[in-house]
Structures are given as structure tokens and as C-alpha cells.
Design a protein around this motif. Sequence first.
Motif, mmCIF file in Angstrom:
data_model
loop_
_atom_site.group_PDB
_atom_site.id
_atom_site.type_symbol
_atom_site.label_atom_id
_atom_site.label_comp_id
_atom_site.label_asym_id
_atom_site.label_seq_id
_atom_site.Cartn_x
_atom_site.Cartn_y
_atom_site.Cartn_z
ATOM 1 N N VAL A 131 77.240 16.517 -52.632
ATOM 2 C CA VAL A 131 78.272 17.215 -53.386
ATOM 3 C C VAL A 131 78.349 16.659 -54.803
ATOM 4 O O VAL A 131 78.332 15.439 -55.006
ATOM 5 N N ASP A 132 78.435 17.549 -55.763
ATOM 6 C CA ASP A 132 78.582 17.148 -57.168
ATOM 7 C C ASP A 132 80.041 16.781 -57.419
ATOM 8 O O ASP A 132 80.942 17.592 -57.195
ATOM 9 N N LEU A 133 80.275 15.568 -57.904
ATOM 10 C CA LEU A 133 81.633 15.060 -58.111
ATOM 11 C C LEU A 133 81.998 14.951 -59.590
ATOM 12 O O LEU A 133 83.060 14.437 -59.930
ATOM 13 N N GLY A 134 81.134 15.418 -60.467
ATOM 14 C CA GLY A 134 81.395 15.315 -61.898
ATOM 15 C C GLY A 134 80.887 14.003 -62.465
ATOM 16 O O GLY A 134 80.575 13.049 -61.736
ATOM 17 N N ASN A 135 80.773 13.938 -63.783
ATOM 18 C CA ASN A 135 80.279 12.740 -64.466
ATOM 19 C C ASN A 135 78.926 12.285 -63.923
ATOM 20 O O ASN A 135 78.662 11.078 -63.798
#
Length: 211
Positions: A131-135
Motif C-alpha cells: 500500500v502506498d502511504l505517501g512520502n
Amino acid sequence: MKWHELLQMVVDEPVFRTGFLAASGESLPALRLQLSRWVKAGKLIQPARGLYTLAEPYRKVCPHPFVLANAMKKGSYVSLQSALAHYAMIPEHVPTVTSVTTQRPQWIETPLGAFAFRRIKKGWFGGCRQVDLGNRQQAFVATPDKALLDLVYLTARSDDPGFLAELRLQNPDRLDLDALARLAEASQSPKLRRAAARIAGWVTEETGAEP
């Protein structure tokens, strides 16, 4: 290794391991000693053995709790209430990051939060995705269907009719009923099959979808 040399190597890394620094050419014993000194000086935080993150104000990237959880125990993924809260499927804030693993269960308190690792059998391990969590941070997290069934699997009497009501589930459209049914069937667990049937009934009632 000097402090400015360490910063150049890890300033863009949310977390790093001792072995990551081995490319500097220094011996591991010397590196471990220096890292220990920086932890004591408050420049580094050590959430687990061999795992580090820069302390404020040195860090450029704040490590996401899910990234920390994955790094703290290899062969684990975030699940249960932590994953359900991430998908906005339960209303409560979940302060402890809970993951599942086939290794021994563990509870770890760190300056960056609390982390719980629940043990499941090898045959039930899986059903996660990156999952892409940002940053530019990513972590392995259970799918909504698997997170919910992991919770049922690890909670006593969770196949009772009142269990779903206590969870106060929301956003039923985020569940894949076909995937839920396949997971429950593959588990060969009567408890999980009963729970999956009740969850499917709740989704149908909430969304008006065909059962």
C-alpha cells in the motif's frame, strides 16, 4: 563514521538497518558502537534491534507507523483494526499498530508508538498487498477482506451475531464479497465461514447489492 556522513547516507530513508551502512567500509562492531552513542545522545531512535530512524530535527522523512511495523518484524503485515482503520472501515482511532506473523507474538513499546504482533498459522498467512502511504513510503497491509477475517480468526466468539454491531463497520463497498467467500472457504474453519456469511449479509443489507 562521522555524523554528517551518516546524514548523507540516510537523510531520505524513513528507517534504516545497521547493514545498510556497511558500504561505508567500517566494521560492523564499530558501526554498532557509534550508533549506540548517537541513540544515547538523542540523535537516533532505535525502535528495534538493528533498526534506526533519525530523531527530530534531523529527519527529513517521518517514518509511517506501518513502515516501522513491517521493518520491526520481517515476514509480517499490518492487519486487524489497524488495517480496517486505514481503510476507514471502523470509526475509532487505533493507537497500537497490529500486525500478523507466523513467528512468536510480541508487544513492543517504542518512542514512536506501540506495536503488537499476533501469531497466525502459516496456512492462514497472506491476503496482503503493498500500500502506498505517501512520502514515497509503502508497507504490506492486509486487504479489507483479510483484515476483517484476521480479526475474526484471532478474537474469541467473534462469529457471534453481535460482533459486527460492536465493530460498527462502515464503508461496506470496500469489501470484496467474492474474495471474502474464497478466503473463508479456503480456511476450512466453520467459525470463519459463519462470520463471512454474516458479513456478506450485512454488506447486502447496507448496499442493497445482490447476495
